[in-house]
Design a protein around this motif. Structure first.
Motif, short mmCIF file in Angstrom:
data_model
loop_
_atom_site.label_atom_id
_atom_site.label_comp_id
_atom_site.label_asym_id
_atom_site.label_seq_id
_atom_site.Cartn_x
_atom_site.Cartn_y
_atom_site.Cartn_z
N SER A 33 -37.53 -0.01 28.94
CA SER A 33 -37.12 0.49 27.62
C SER A 33 -35.70 0.04 27.26
CB SER A 33 -37.22 2.02 27.59
OG SER A 33 -38.54 2.44 27.86
N GLN A 34 -35.42 -1.22 27.53
CA GLN A 34 -34.11 -1.77 27.20
C GLN A 34 -34.11 -2.26 25.74
OE1 GLN A 34 -31.84 -2.74 30.74
NE2 GLN A 34 -32.47 -0.73 30.13
N GLU A 35 -32.95 -2.27 25.14
CA GLU A 35 -32.83 -2.73 23.77
C GLU A 35 -33.22 -4.20 23.66
OE1 GLU A 35 -29.38 -3.15 20.29
OE2 GLU A 35 -28.99 -2.04 22.14
N PRO A 36 -34.02 -4.58 22.65
CA PRO A 36 -34.42 -5.99 22.48
C PRO A 36 -33.21 -6.89 22.32
CG PRO A 36 -35.74 -4.57 21.08
CD PRO A 36 -34.64 -3.71 21.64
N PHE A 37 -33.34 -8.11 22.80
CA PHE A 37 -32.21 -9.04 22.76
C PHE A 37 -31.79 -9.34 21.33
CE2 PHE A 37 -30.45 -13.38 22.69
CZ PHE A 37 -29.36 -13.18 23.52
N GLU A 38 -32.72 -9.32 20.39
CA GLU A 38 -32.40 -9.66 19.01
C GLU A 38 -31.26 -8.81 18.45
OE1 GLU A 38 -35.36 -9.32 20.25
OE2 GLU A 38 -36.11 -11.37 20.06
N THR A 39 -31.23 -7.54 18.81
CA THR A 39 -30.15 -6.66 18.36
C THR A 39 -29.03 -6.57 19.39
OG1 THR A 39 -31.38 -4.74 19.22
CG2 THR A 39 -31.68 -5.30 16.89
N TYR A 40 -29.39 -6.69 20.65
CA TYR A 40 -28.39 -6.56 21.72
C TYR A 40 -27.37 -7.68 21.66
CZ TYR A 40 -26.75 -5.13 26.36
OH TYR A 40 -26.01 -4.67 27.42
N GLN A 41 -27.81 -8.88 21.25
CA GLN A 41 -26.89 -10.02 21.25
C GLN A 41 -25.73 -9.83 20.27
OE1 GLN A 41 -28.55 -13.72 19.77
NE2 GLN A 41 -30.08 -12.61 18.55
N GLU A 42 -25.96 -9.08 19.16
CA GLU A 42 -24.88 -8.83 18.22
C GLU A 42 -23.79 -7.98 18.85
OE1 GLU A 42 -24.62 -10.35 15.40
OE2 GLU A 42 -26.54 -11.37 15.77
N LYS A 43 -24.20 -7.02 19.65
CA LYS A 43 -23.22 -6.17 20.35
C LYS A 43 -22.48 -6.99 21.40
CE LYS A 43 -26.09 -2.05 19.70
NZ LYS A 43 -26.86 -0.98 20.36
N ALA A 44 -23.22 -7.86 22.10
CA ALA A 44 -22.57 -8.71 23.10
C ALA A 44 -21.54 -9.62 22.44
CB ALA A 44 -23.62 -9.54 23.83
N LYS A 45 -21.85 -10.13 21.26
CA LYS A 45 -20.91 -11.01 20.58
C LYS A 45 -19.65 -10.25 20.16
CE LYS A 45 -20.61 -14.63 17.10
NZ LYS A 45 -21.33 -15.48 16.13
N LEU A 46 -19.82 -9.02 19.70
CA LEU A 46 -18.66 -8.20 19.35
C LEU A 46 -17.77 -7.96 20.57
CD1 LEU A 46 -20.28 -5.55 16.96
CD2 LEU A 46 -18.66 -7.36 16.33
N LEU A 47 -18.39 -7.74 21.72
CA LEU A 47 -17.63 -7.55 22.95
C LEU A 47 -16.81 -8.80 23.26
CD1 LEU A 47 -16.81 -6.17 25.60
CD2 LEU A 47 -18.98 -6.96 26.58
N ILE A 48 -17.45 -9.96 23.21
CA ILE A 48 -16.75 -11.21 23.53
C ILE A 48 -15.63 -11.48 22.52
CG2 ILE A 48 -17.01 -13.69 23.85
CD1 ILE A 48 -18.22 -11.92 26.06
N GLU A 49 -15.88 -11.17 21.26
CA GLU A 49 -14.82 -11.34 20.26
C GLU A 49 -13.61 -10.48 20.60
OE1 GLU A 49 -16.38 -10.48 16.41
OE2 GLU A 49 -17.88 -12.07 16.46
#
Length: 407
Positions: A33-49
């Protein structure tokens, strides 16, 4: 011993943190029940920014990467500010824990191992943090090592390359076992900013064991007493019998390295070794050793293993389904498939015996006495029918050995 379902074991063993099987990893993401990558990647990008504020959002590329049962993996590419090259990283996120101390311990142990063993290509930890970030999860950002999984390319190597790789793996094993260790036996952990041996669950004292006999005796004694205090008479009997079994199986067991404790990589298999081909020699070189989770200080008898996957043949019908590379610790006396496989085995044995004299005999004798299985039950206890069956088998083996010694 903690038991996992067959599907979970397959998922964990089939995928390294650098990924090789997308179908399995996608399945595990939905399974847990992990969050789909399609939405998770936006959060990952914010972290890297937030971690690289000098870069523009367009400099950052987030891509899916295969993970395992216990960690979600995200690949990060970052355009260099000074050249046309890219920097490549890995975000490693625990699937089931939001505790900061979990990633802190993983990160500090990796840093410790890199410092103690600079000749071993261990991923560099760049930073780590708790859940106060766009992911709302703790994470480790680490260097992405270049290379391919040895599991993927091993069967495509020619004979000369396989011979070279056998010698390389022998040297790698010797390097791992030469890493300095703290006193005691058990998993590495962090205490007061130092790497020490963890006091195992249920132990009332700090771990000060020096030998395999000390460890097994203390752990089975403690588990017997704890089961009795809980009125768990079945486990109490099992642990009492396992202590007696360990005495029998260790009776007369000595090796040239008895009393030597070393670092044990608990998942030393081809899938966790990255390799790349030298442009000069065309030989394959080890470029990364992954998945150090749960690494421990263990007696050399427990840590030494036989990497028979080095000399397995894809044509061997015994290993048709798995090609043999998922098995970590092989029987050193299992017959080889053909002369070429025998030559690869001989190359490994010659190299490892020069570096660690008596290595193969230690592996052989440890298997004969089922000492690694005793170690696992002493460490993890009995928590499943599989563990019960293993305990029964060890107790029976000890009884048989006693009959042979005392007619």
């Amino acid at each position: 011993m903690a038991s996992r379902s067959s599907s979970e074991q397959f998922d964990n063993e089939a995928v390294s943190d650098y990924g090789s099987n997308s179908e399995i990893s996608q399945t595990s993401t939905s399974l847990y029940s992990q969050e789909p990558f399609e939405t998770y990647q936006e959060k990952a990008k914010l972290l890297i920014e937030s971690l690289f504020p000098s870069h523009l959002p367009s400099d950052i590329t987030i891509t899916w990467a295969a993970g395992g049962s216990y960690h979600r993996i995200v690949a990060v590419s970052l355009k260099s500010l000074t050249s046309t090259t890219e920097e490549r990283f890995i975000l490693r996120i625990p699937r089931f824990s939001d505790k900061t101390d979990v990633v802190t311990e993983e990160a500090l142990i990796l840093k410790h191992l890199r410092a103690q063993a600079p000749s071993i290509p261990i991923p560099e930890v760049l930073c780590y943090a708790g859940s106060e970030n766009p992911l709302r999860q703790p994470y480790i950002l680490m260097q992405r090592l270049e290379g391919e999984s040895l599991h993927q390319v091993h069967q495509s190597m020619d004979q000369s390359q396989r011979l070279s790789m056998a010698r390389t793996i022998a040297r790698l094993i010797a390097q791992i076992h030469s890493i300095p260790v703290p006193s005691g036996l058990g998993p590495l952990c962090i205490k007061n900013d130092s790497v020490v041996v963890e006091t195992l669950e249920g132990s009332s004292i700090d771990n000060s064991d020096k030998t395999l006999h000390d460890f097994l005796t203390r752990r089975f004694t403690e588990r017997t007493e704890q089961a009795g205090e809980k009125y768990d008479y079945i486990r109490e009997d099992y642990f009492r019998n396992l202590r007696s079994a360990s005495e029998s199986l260790l009776r007369g067991f000595t090796t040239p390295i008895s009393g030597t404790n070393v670092v044990r990589h608990c998942d030393f298999a081809a899938r966790n070794i990255l390799v790349r081909q030298s442009e000069v020699t065309r030989d394959w070189e080890v470029s990364g050793v992954l998945d150090w989770d749960g690494c421990e200080v263990a007696p050399a008898e427990i840590a030494y293993l036989c990497p028979g996957w080095l000399w397995v043949s894809a044509d061997d019908p015994k290993h048709k389904d798995t090609d043999g590379t998922y098995e970590m610790d092989w029987d050193p006396d299992e017959p080889v498939f053909n002369e070429e496989c025998g030559a690869v085995k001989a190359a490994f044995v010659d190299e490892i015996e020069q570096l660690l004299p008596g290595f193969m005999d230690v592996v052989r004798r440890t298997r004969e006495r089922s000492l690694k299985k005793l170690w696992e039950l002493a460490t993890h206890g009995i928590s499943s029918d599989v563990d019960v069956a293993l305990a029964d088998k060890l107790i029976e083996e000890a009884a048989t050995l006693n009959k042979e010694v005392i007619p």
